[in-house]
Design a protein around this motif. Structure first.
Motif, PDB file in Angstrom:
ATOM      1  N   LEU A   3       3.527  12.324 108.870  1.00  0.00           N
ATOM      2  CA  LEU A   3       4.885  12.559 108.925  1.00  0.00           C
ATOM      3  C   LEU A   3       5.288  14.086 109.194  1.00  0.00           C
ATOM      4  O   LEU A   3       4.508  14.952 108.860  1.00  0.00           O
ATOM      5  N   ALA A  35      -1.640   8.249 107.651  1.00  0.00           N
ATOM      6  CA  ALA A  35      -0.504   8.262 108.575  1.00  0.00           C
ATOM      7  C   ALA A  35       0.038  10.052 108.555  1.00  0.00           C
ATOM      8  O   ALA A  35      -0.471  10.588 107.609  1.00  0.00           O
ATOM      9  N   LEU A  60      12.762   9.758 107.448  1.00  0.00           N
ATOM     10  CA  LEU A  60      11.294  10.270 108.056  1.00  0.00           C
ATOM     11  C   LEU A  60      10.749   9.922 109.518  1.00  0.00           C
ATOM     12  O   LEU A  60      11.209   8.833 109.920  1.00  0.00           O
ATOM     13  N   VAL A 115      -0.653   6.158 102.816  1.00  0.00           N
ATOM     14  CA  VAL A 115       0.490   5.556 102.639  1.00  0.00           C
ATOM     15  C   VAL A 115      -0.002   4.144 101.993  1.00  0.00           C
ATOM     16  O   VAL A 115      -1.150   3.573 102.224  1.00  0.00           O
ATOM     17  N   VAL A 161       7.472   9.126 110.966  1.00  0.00           N
ATOM     18  CA  VAL A 161       6.117   8.912 110.621  1.00  0.00           C
ATOM     19  C   VAL A 161       5.371   8.379 112.097  1.00  0.00           C
ATOM     20  O   VAL A 161       6.079   7.748 112.793  1.00  0.00           O
TER      21      VAL A 161
END
Length: 122
Positions: free
Chosen positions: A76, A74, A15, A87, A17
């Motif tokens: 992503l 966050a 991922l 998160v 992020v």
């Protein structure tokens, strides 16, 4: 989204992020279908990305214990689109939960190095 199965037979997605200042980390995250949230990250990654606090939540962990844990906001990259997620800060391997997989087809070949892929449902 694509990933791989590691030697411990964990399905992992890579991922991207992002923190609020545009900083980005490539984070290998284990798919955990027993986790109904979106994403967990250890505090070291939360701190490195300077993620802003969201709310604290009372959660039940896999060992059935209940704790209050801190949450952070966050972004992503998910299927080519930036997506905002909450998160949960938990030590250990980052985890992708079912909230992030919602609306996706998940395919995994459970063998060392086997492919992992997600794609949006039609």
């Amino acid at each position: 989204m694509t990933g791989r199965v590691d030697a411990r037979r964990q399905a992992i997605l890579e991922l991207q992020v992002y923190g609020p200042g545009g900083q980005m980390l490539q984070v290998p995250a284990v798919i955990d279908t027993g986790y109904n949230g979106a994403l967990t990250l250890p505090m070291a990654i939360v701190t490195a990305l300077a993620l802003p606090p969201d709310v604290s939540r009372r959660v039940r962990l896999a060992d059935a214990s209940r704790r209050v844990l801190n949450c952070y906001a966050a972004e992503l990259l998910w299927d080519g689109q930036r997506r905002q997620v909450v998160v949960l800060s938990v030590e250990g391997d980052p985890l992708v939960g079912t909230a992030l997989l919602d609306g996706c087809h998940l395919e995994i070949d459970f063998a060392d190095g086997g492919p992992v892929s997600t794609r949006p449902l039609p």
